[in-house]
Design a protein around this motif. Structure first.
Motif, PDB file in Angstrom:
ATOM      1  N   CYS A   1       4.277  -2.531  17.082  1.00  0.00           N
ATOM      2  CA  CYS A   1       4.937  -1.414  16.558  1.00  0.00           C
ATOM      3  C   CYS A   1       6.223  -1.674  15.899  1.00  0.00           C
ATOM      4  CB  CYS A   1       5.016  -0.372  17.646  1.00  0.00           C
ATOM      5  SG  CYS A   1       3.622   0.120  18.364  1.00  0.00           S
ATOM      6  N   SER A   2       6.668  -0.871  14.881  1.00  0.00           N
ATOM      7  CA  SER A   2       7.915  -1.047  14.114  1.00  0.00           C
ATOM      8  C   SER A   2       8.280   0.508  13.690  1.00  0.00           C
ATOM      9  CB  SER A   2       7.983  -1.780  13.051  1.00  0.00           C
ATOM     10  OG  SER A   2       9.190  -2.073  12.467  1.00  0.00           O
TER      11      SER A   2
ATOM     12  N   HIS B   1       5.004   2.930  12.830  1.00  0.00           N
ATOM     13  CA  HIS B   1       3.909   1.807  12.218  1.00  0.00           C
ATOM     14  C   HIS B   1       3.426   1.276  13.476  1.00  0.00           C
ATOM     15  CE1 HIS B   1       4.940   2.591   7.797  1.00  0.00           C
ATOM     16  NE2 HIS B   1       6.060   3.180   8.604  1.00  0.00           N
ATOM     17  N   ALA B   2       2.104   1.229  13.629  1.00  0.00           N
ATOM     18  CA  ALA B   2       1.519   0.314  14.673  1.00  0.00           C
ATOM     19  C   ALA B   2       0.236  -0.356  14.112  1.00  0.00           C
ATOM     20  CB  ALA B   2       1.335   1.178  15.758  1.00  0.00           C
ATOM     21  N   ILE B   3      -0.061  -1.697  14.681  1.00  0.00           N
ATOM     22  CA  ILE B   3      -1.499  -2.242  14.374  1.00  0.00           C
ATOM     23  C   ILE B   3      -1.836  -3.163  15.478  1.00  0.00           C
ATOM     24  CG2 ILE B   3      -0.287  -4.071  13.416  1.00  0.00           C
ATOM     25  CD1 ILE B   3      -2.553  -3.814  11.099  1.00  0.00           C
ATOM     26  N   THR B   4      -3.291  -3.099  15.752  1.00  0.00           N
ATOM     27  CA  THR B   4      -3.805  -4.260  16.733  1.00  0.00           C
ATOM     28  C   THR B   4      -3.861  -5.343  16.106  1.00  0.00           C
ATOM     29  OG1 THR B   4      -5.543  -2.292  17.386  1.00  0.00           O
ATOM     30  CG2 THR B   4      -5.901  -4.660  18.034  1.00  0.00           C
TER      31      THR B   4
ATOM     32  N   SER C   1      -9.935   1.869  22.906  1.00  0.00           N
ATOM     33  CA  SER C   1      -9.862   2.673  22.229  1.00  0.00           C
ATOM     34  C   SER C   1      -8.597   2.778  21.421  1.00  0.00           C
ATOM     35  CB  SER C   1     -10.020   4.278  22.868  1.00  0.00           C
ATOM     36  OG  SER C   1      -9.104   4.455  23.764  1.00  0.00           O
ATOM     37  N   VAL C   2      -7.567   2.422  21.888  1.00  0.00           N
ATOM     38  CA  VAL C   2      -6.109   2.303  21.325  1.00  0.00           C
ATOM     39  C   VAL C   2      -6.272   1.105  20.342  1.00  0.00           C
ATOM     40  CG1 VAL C   2      -3.734   1.463  21.553  1.00  0.00           C
ATOM     41  CG2 VAL C   2      -4.878   3.191  23.338  1.00  0.00           C
ATOM     42  N   ALA C   3      -6.971   0.029  20.607  1.00  0.00           N
ATOM     43  CA  ALA C   3      -7.227  -1.311  19.828  1.00  0.00           C
ATOM     44  C   ALA C   3      -8.034  -0.925  18.809  1.00  0.00           C
ATOM     45  CB  ALA C   3      -7.675  -2.307  20.549  1.00  0.00           C
ATOM     46  N   ASN C   4      -9.107  -0.210  18.981  1.00  0.00           N
ATOM     47  CA  ASN C   4     -10.076   0.232  17.921  1.00  0.00           C
ATOM     48  C   ASN C   4      -9.412   1.264  16.956  1.00  0.00           C
ATOM     49  OD1 ASN C   4     -12.344  -0.883  18.580  1.00  0.00           O
ATOM     50  ND2 ASN C   4     -13.016   0.502  20.015  1.00  0.00           N
ATOM     51  N   TRP C   5      -8.726   2.244  17.465  1.00  0.00           N
ATOM     52  CA  TRP C   5      -7.931   2.976  16.405  1.00  0.00           C
ATOM     53  C   TRP C   5      -6.941   2.497  15.873  1.00  0.00           C
ATOM     54  CZ3 TRP C   5      -7.847   7.160  13.617  1.00  0.00           C
ATOM     55  CH2 TRP C   5      -6.331   7.729  13.460  1.00  0.00           C
TER      56      TRP C   5
ATOM     57  N   SER D   1      -8.333   0.182  12.689  1.00  0.00           N
ATOM     58  CA  SER D   1      -9.026   0.821  11.663  1.00  0.00           C
ATOM     59  C   SER D   1      -8.193   0.888  10.518  1.00  0.00           C
ATOM     60  CB  SER D   1      -9.531   2.341  12.026  1.00  0.00           C
ATOM     61  OG  SER D   1     -10.151   2.301  13.202  1.00  0.00           O
ATOM     62  N   PRO D   2      -8.954   0.233   9.483  1.00  0.00           N
ATOM     63  CA  PRO D   2      -8.150   0.392   8.027  1.00  0.00           C
ATOM     64  C   PRO D   2      -8.131   1.789   7.316  1.00  0.00           C
ATOM     65  CG  PRO D   2     -10.638  -0.296   7.809  1.00  0.00           C
ATOM     66  CD  PRO D   2     -10.354  -0.313   9.220  1.00  0.00           C
ATOM     67  N   GLY D   3      -6.923   2.008   6.672  1.00  0.00           N
ATOM     68  CA  GLY D   3      -6.795   3.105   6.177  1.00  0.00           C
ATOM     69  C   GLY D   3      -6.106   4.184   7.268  1.00  0.00           C
ATOM     70  N   ASN D   4      -5.553   3.906   8.302  1.00  0.00           N
ATOM     71  CA  ASN D   4      -5.145   4.763   9.183  1.00  0.00           C
ATOM     72  C   ASN D   4      -3.827   5.500   8.383  1.00  0.00           C
ATOM     73  OD1 ASN D   4      -6.621   4.666  11.366  1.00  0.00           O
ATOM     74  ND2 ASN D   4      -5.305   3.183  12.475  1.00  0.00           N
ATOM     75  N   PRO D   5      -3.660   6.788   8.661  1.00  0.00           N
ATOM     76  CA  PRO D   5      -2.532   7.583   8.181  1.00  0.00           C
ATOM     77  C   PRO D   5      -1.116   7.316   9.242  1.00  0.00           C
ATOM     78  CG  PRO D   5      -3.610   8.993   9.816  1.00  0.00           C
ATOM     79  CD  PRO D   5      -4.582   7.860   9.778  1.00  0.00           C
TER      80      PRO D   5
END
Length: 175
Positions: free
Chosen positions: A33-34, A41-44, A89-93, A96-100
């Motif tokens: 996260c940043s 902003h966050a990404i798995t 579910s957090v990892a999947n979300w 996901s490409p194109g998250n807002p």
């Protein structure tokens, strides 16, 4: 032993074969996260490692063309939350490409670090707040090396919680 040499410019079947072979290695799952331009902003991620214990240093690999890469490079600080087995579910979300950008973490319980206000995923096994000390381009990714400035166990987490792992292109749990 079967030897499979790669072309200088690997073909699509060679790239797919590499993905298959590399996916057989189990790795932990985390969230980077940043906080950039007033937005979270966050990404798995599955490509991270501890580098040194003295001083505490870690690295993470981020896709070079993604907005997460820009956020981490621009702010110079970020967090890494290591997910537990119940956080699939957090990892999947967050994978996901194109998250807002707007509302990205609305459905993800988190709290903010004291120093920078960067998100930390609640319930994670452990978390680390880092300041970037160097970056290195490697193929399609940016390797970000950071010095740990704060750390802890996720709120609600226990030492007996199991990690979420990624193997054979799936999220799994141990045991």
């Amino acid at each position: 032993m079967q030897i499979e040499p790669l072309d200088p410019q690997p073909t699509e079947p060679q790239v797919e074969r590499y993905r298959t072979l590399a996916a057989e290695h189990a790795v932990g799952v985390g969230v980077v996260c940043s906080r950039y331009r007033g937005k979270d902003h966050a990404i798995t991620v599955t490509a991270f490692a501890d580098v040194s214990y003295d001083p505490p240093t870690m690295l993470v690999c981020l896709y070079d063309m993604g907005r997460m890469c820009e956020a981490v490079e621009s702010t110079g600080s970020w967090t890494l939350s290591l997910l537990n087995a119940r956080q699939r579910s957090v990892a999947n979300w967050l994978a996901s490409p194109g998250n807002p950008v707007e509302g990205l973490l609305d459905s993800v319980p988190f709290h903010r670090t004291e120093r920078t206000g960067t998100p930390v995923i609640d319930g994670c096994l452990s978390w680390f707040e880092l300041d970037t000390v160097s970056t290195h381009t490697a193929a399609t990714h940016l390797v970000v090396i950071g010095r740990v400035t704060a750390m802890g166990r996720g709120s609600g987490a226990h030492a007996t919680d199991r990690p979420l792992i990624h193997v054979a292109r799936e999220y799994k749990t141990l045991g």
